[in-house]
Design a protein around this motif. Structure first.
Motif, PDB file in Angstrom:
ATOM      1  N   ILE A   1      83.766 -76.784 -22.071  1.00  0.00           N
ATOM      2  CA  ILE A   1      82.353 -76.916 -21.687  1.00  0.00           C
ATOM      3  C   ILE A   1      81.519 -77.180 -22.930  1.00  0.00           C
ATOM      4  O   ILE A   1      80.711 -78.111 -22.968  1.00  0.00           O
ATOM      5  CB  ILE A   1      81.858 -75.648 -20.952  1.00  0.00           C
ATOM      6  N   ASP A   2      81.718 -76.370 -23.944  1.00  0.00           N
ATOM      7  CA  ASP A   2      80.950 -76.494 -25.178  1.00  0.00           C
ATOM      8  C   ASP A   2      81.241 -77.816 -25.887  1.00  0.00           C
ATOM      9  O   ASP A   2      80.320 -78.515 -26.326  1.00  0.00           O
ATOM     10  CB  ASP A   2      81.267 -75.313 -26.089  1.00  0.00           C
ATOM     11  N   GLU A   3      82.502 -78.187 -25.955  1.00  0.00           N
ATOM     12  CA  GLU A   3      82.874 -79.420 -26.654  1.00  0.00           C
ATOM     13  C   GLU A   3      82.324 -80.656 -25.966  1.00  0.00           C
ATOM     14  O   GLU A   3      81.839 -81.579 -26.629  1.00  0.00           O
ATOM     15  CB  GLU A   3      84.389 -79.513 -26.795  1.00  0.00           C
ATOM     16  N   VAL A   4      82.391 -80.699 -24.643  1.00  0.00           N
ATOM     17  CA  VAL A   4      81.884 -81.868 -23.911  1.00  0.00           C
ATOM     18  C   VAL A   4      80.367 -81.968 -24.082  1.00  0.00           C
ATOM     19  O   VAL A   4      79.833 -83.049 -24.378  1.00  0.00           O
ATOM     20  CB  VAL A   4      82.283 -81.813 -22.418  1.00  0.00           C
ATOM     21  N   ALA A   5      79.656 -80.857 -23.911  1.00  0.00           N
ATOM     22  CA  ALA A   5      78.193 -80.882 -24.037  1.00  0.00           C
ATOM     23  C   ALA A   5      77.769 -81.290 -25.450  1.00  0.00           C
ATOM     24  O   ALA A   5      76.862 -82.114 -25.619  1.00  0.00           O
ATOM     25  CB  ALA A   5      77.606 -79.521 -23.671  1.00  0.00           C
ATOM     26  N   GLU A   6      78.425 -80.734 -26.448  1.00  0.00           N
ATOM     27  CA  GLU A   6      78.057 -81.073 -27.820  1.00  0.00           C
ATOM     28  C   GLU A   6      78.394 -82.519 -28.166  1.00  0.00           C
ATOM     29  O   GLU A   6      77.639 -83.183 -28.875  1.00  0.00           O
ATOM     30  CB  GLU A   6      78.714 -80.099 -28.802  1.00  0.00           C
ATOM     31  N   LYS A   7      79.517 -83.019 -27.637  1.00  0.00           N
ATOM     32  CA  LYS A   7      79.874 -84.420 -27.881  1.00  0.00           C
ATOM     33  C   LYS A   7      78.838 -85.338 -27.227  1.00  0.00           C
ATOM     34  O   LYS A   7      78.447 -86.360 -27.794  1.00  0.00           O
ATOM     35  CB  LYS A   7      81.278 -84.719 -27.340  1.00  0.00           C
TER      36      LYS A   7
ATOM     37  N   LEU B   1      75.669 -84.621 -26.715  1.00  0.00           N
ATOM     38  CA  LEU B   1      74.464 -84.563 -27.548  1.00  0.00           C
ATOM     39  C   LEU B   1      74.621 -85.406 -28.809  1.00  0.00           C
ATOM     40  O   LEU B   1      73.694 -86.114 -29.212  1.00  0.00           O
ATOM     41  CB  LEU B   1      74.145 -83.104 -27.904  1.00  0.00           C
ATOM     42  N   ALA B   2      75.795 -85.347 -29.418  1.00  0.00           N
ATOM     43  CA  ALA B   2      76.054 -86.139 -30.622  1.00  0.00           C
ATOM     44  C   ALA B   2      75.965 -87.638 -30.340  1.00  0.00           C
ATOM     45  O   ALA B   2      75.626 -88.421 -31.232  1.00  0.00           O
ATOM     46  CB  ALA B   2      77.422 -85.791 -31.202  1.00  0.00           C
ATOM     47  N   CYS B   3      76.248 -88.020 -29.093  1.00  0.00           N
ATOM     48  CA  CYS B   3      76.187 -89.436 -28.683  1.00  0.00           C
ATOM     49  C   CYS B   3      74.866 -89.768 -27.995  1.00  0.00           C
ATOM     50  O   CYS B   3      74.759 -90.774 -27.295  1.00  0.00           O
ATOM     51  CB  CYS B   3      77.364 -89.750 -27.772  1.00  0.00           C
ATOM     52  N   LYS B   4      73.889 -88.901 -28.183  1.00  0.00           N
ATOM     53  CA  LYS B   4      72.540 -89.109 -27.653  1.00  0.00           C
ATOM     54  C   LYS B   4      72.492 -89.174 -26.128  1.00  0.00           C
ATOM     55  O   LYS B   4      71.711 -89.922 -25.545  1.00  0.00           O
ATOM     56  CB  LYS B   4      71.901 -90.338 -28.283  1.00  0.00           C
ATOM     57  N   MET B   5      73.355 -88.380 -25.488  1.00  0.00           N
ATOM     58  CA  MET B   5      73.343 -88.227 -24.036  1.00  0.00           C
ATOM     59  C   MET B   5      72.850 -86.817 -23.728  1.00  0.00           C
ATOM     60  O   MET B   5      73.100 -85.893 -24.497  1.00  0.00           O
ATOM     61  CB  MET B   5      74.742 -88.390 -23.449  1.00  0.00           C
ATOM     62  N   VAL B   6      72.155 -86.655 -22.625  1.00  0.00           N
ATOM     63  CA  VAL B   6      71.643 -85.346 -22.241  1.00  0.00           C
ATOM     64  C   VAL B   6      72.616 -84.692 -21.248  1.00  0.00           C
ATOM     65  O   VAL B   6      72.817 -85.202 -20.145  1.00  0.00           O
ATOM     66  CB  VAL B   6      70.238 -85.471 -21.600  1.00  0.00           C
ATOM     67  N   PRO B   7      73.216 -83.566 -21.655  1.00  0.00           N
ATOM     68  CA  PRO B   7      74.147 -82.898 -20.745  1.00  0.00           C
ATOM     69  C   PRO B   7      73.412 -82.056 -19.703  1.00  0.00           C
ATOM     70  O   PRO B   7      72.361 -81.480 -19.990  1.00  0.00           O
ATOM     71  CB  PRO B   7      74.969 -82.001 -21.673  1.00  0.00           C
ATOM     72  N   ALA B   8      73.973 -81.986 -18.519  1.00  0.00           N
ATOM     73  CA  ALA B   8      73.481 -81.049 -17.511  1.00  0.00           C
ATOM     74  C   ALA B   8      73.630 -79.649 -18.106  1.00  0.00           C
ATOM     75  O   ALA B   8      74.589 -79.373 -18.814  1.00  0.00           O
ATOM     76  CB  ALA B   8      74.291 -81.184 -16.224  1.00  0.00           C
ATOM     77  N   ALA B   9      72.664 -78.768 -17.789  1.00  0.00           N
ATOM     78  CA  ALA B   9      72.706 -77.470 -18.457  1.00  0.00           C
ATOM     79  C   ALA B   9      72.197 -76.314 -17.599  1.00  0.00           C
ATOM     80  O   ALA B   9      71.922 -75.244 -18.126  1.00  0.00           O
ATOM     81  CB  ALA B   9      71.919 -77.539 -19.766  1.00  0.00           C
ATOM     82  N   THR B  10      72.077 -76.524 -16.292  1.00  0.00           N
ATOM     83  CA  THR B  10      71.650 -75.430 -15.428  1.00  0.00           C
ATOM     84  C   THR B  10      72.632 -75.281 -14.267  1.00  0.00           C
ATOM     85  O   THR B  10      73.297 -76.239 -13.870  1.00  0.00           O
ATOM     86  CB  THR B  10      70.237 -75.675 -14.855  1.00  0.00           C
TER      87      THR B  10
ATOM     88  N   CYS C   1      85.570 -91.107 -29.874  1.00  0.00           N
ATOM     89  CA  CYS C   1      85.646 -89.650 -29.990  1.00  0.00           C
ATOM     90  C   CYS C   1      85.584 -88.979 -28.622  1.00  0.00           C
ATOM     91  O   CYS C   1      86.280 -87.982 -28.392  1.00  0.00           O
ATOM     92  CB  CYS C   1      84.537 -89.130 -30.901  1.00  0.00           C
ATOM     93  N   ILE C   2      84.779 -89.511 -27.722  1.00  0.00           N
ATOM     94  CA  ILE C   2      84.725 -88.961 -26.367  1.00  0.00           C
ATOM     95  C   ILE C   2      86.061 -89.194 -25.675  1.00  0.00           C
ATOM     96  O   ILE C   2      86.608 -88.294 -25.034  1.00  0.00           O
ATOM     97  CB  ILE C   2      83.560 -89.558 -25.555  1.00  0.00           C
ATOM     98  N   SER C   3      86.614 -90.377 -25.812  1.00  0.00           N
ATOM     99  CA  SER C   3      87.915 -90.670 -25.227  1.00  0.00           C
ATOM    100  C   SER C   3      88.971 -89.701 -25.752  1.00  0.00           C
ATOM    101  O   SER C   3      89.769 -89.152 -24.985  1.00  0.00           O
ATOM    102  CB  SER C   3      88.327 -92.114 -25.526  1.00  0.00           C
ATOM    103  N   ASN C   4      88.970 -89.468 -27.059  1.00  0.00           N
ATOM    104  CA  ASN C   4      89.942 -88.545 -27.650  1.00  0.00           C
ATOM    105  C   ASN C   4      89.777 -87.132 -27.105  1.00  0.00           C
ATOM    106  O   ASN C   4      90.775 -86.466 -26.797  1.00  0.00           O
ATOM    107  CB  ASN C   4      89.818 -88.539 -29.175  1.00  0.00           C
ATOM    108  N   LEU C   5      88.543 -86.669 -26.986  1.00  0.00           N
ATOM    109  CA  LEU C   5      88.285 -85.336 -26.444  1.00  0.00           C
ATOM    110  C   LEU C   5      88.796 -85.237 -25.011  1.00  0.00           C
ATOM    111  O   LEU C   5      89.498 -84.281 -24.648  1.00  0.00           O
ATOM    112  CB  LEU C   5      86.786 -85.013 -26.497  1.00  0.00           C
ATOM    113  N   LEU C   6      88.470 -86.233 -24.201  1.00  0.00           N
ATOM    114  CA  LEU C   6      88.907 -86.212 -22.804  1.00  0.00           C
ATOM    115  C   LEU C   6      90.430 -86.274 -22.699  1.00  0.00           C
ATOM    116  O   LEU C   6      91.022 -85.634 -21.824  1.00  0.00           O
ATOM    117  CB  LEU C   6      88.255 -87.353 -22.023  1.00  0.00           C
ATOM    118  N   GLN C   7      91.074 -87.030 -23.597  1.00  0.00           N
ATOM    119  CA  GLN C   7      92.537 -87.083 -23.599  1.00  0.00           C
ATOM    120  C   GLN C   7      93.136 -85.721 -23.940  1.00  0.00           C
ATOM    121  O   GLN C   7      94.135 -85.309 -23.330  1.00  0.00           O
ATOM    122  CB  GLN C   7      93.025 -88.140 -24.590  1.00  0.00           C
TER     123      GLN C   7
END
Length: 147
Positions: free
Chosen positions: A52-58, A60-69, A120-126
């Motif tokens: 959860i933390d890694e996806v949300a932070e990734k 944010l690093a890619c200038k995307m807004v993660p769902a958070a509620t 980097c997102i692809s690597n995380l998801l893999q």
């Protein structure tokens, strides 16, 4: 998943629902398999919390807004919350079904990340995919016991 941002937000939603479901099962599992499943669910919800933390932070690093509620998670999630009163075997089957859904979604997310050249997102998801495939294999092997 229609685009990467939406897909990642659905993944976050599913991970959060899964995290809560695993806590539910951790607390409410009973019977002869209590110790094994109590420990296994705790280990898995620890992994899910990290993702959860890694996806949300990734995001944010890619200038995307993660769902958070929780409201957003419940609206976006494609897996269901825990049901009360399940047997240990039903809990294992529920988690297996959810992991299968998450694995399918991760594969789509990897394709989208690759198309958009978010390496980097692809690597995380893999990495998450590989871990969830291993967890699904373990649950499948465990469910061969008589639960």
């Amino acid at each position: 998943m229609t685009d990467l941002r939406n897909g990642l937000n659905q993944l976050l939603a599913n991970l959060n629902v899964m995290y809560t479901k695993l806590h539910n099962y951790h607390w409410f599992v009973t019977g002869e398999h209590f110790f094994e499943l109590h420990k296994a669910s705790e280990e898995l919800y620890g992994e899910v919390a990290t993702y959860i933390d890694e996806v949300a932070e990734k995001m944010l690093a890619c200038k995307m807004v993660p769902a958070a509620t929780m409201k957003e998670y419940l609206q976006l999630a494609s897996i269901e919350e825990a049901k009360n009163g399940l047997s240990a075997g039903e809990m294992v089957q529920s988690v297996s079904n959810d992991l299968t859904k998450l694995i399918d979604d991760l594969k789509i997310g990897i394709e989208l990340a690759d198309q958009e050249k978010h390496i980097c997102i692809s690597n995380l998801l893999q990495d998450i995919l590989c871990d969830f495939e291993m967890e699904l294999w373990k649950l499948s092997a465990y469910s061969q016991k008589s639960i």
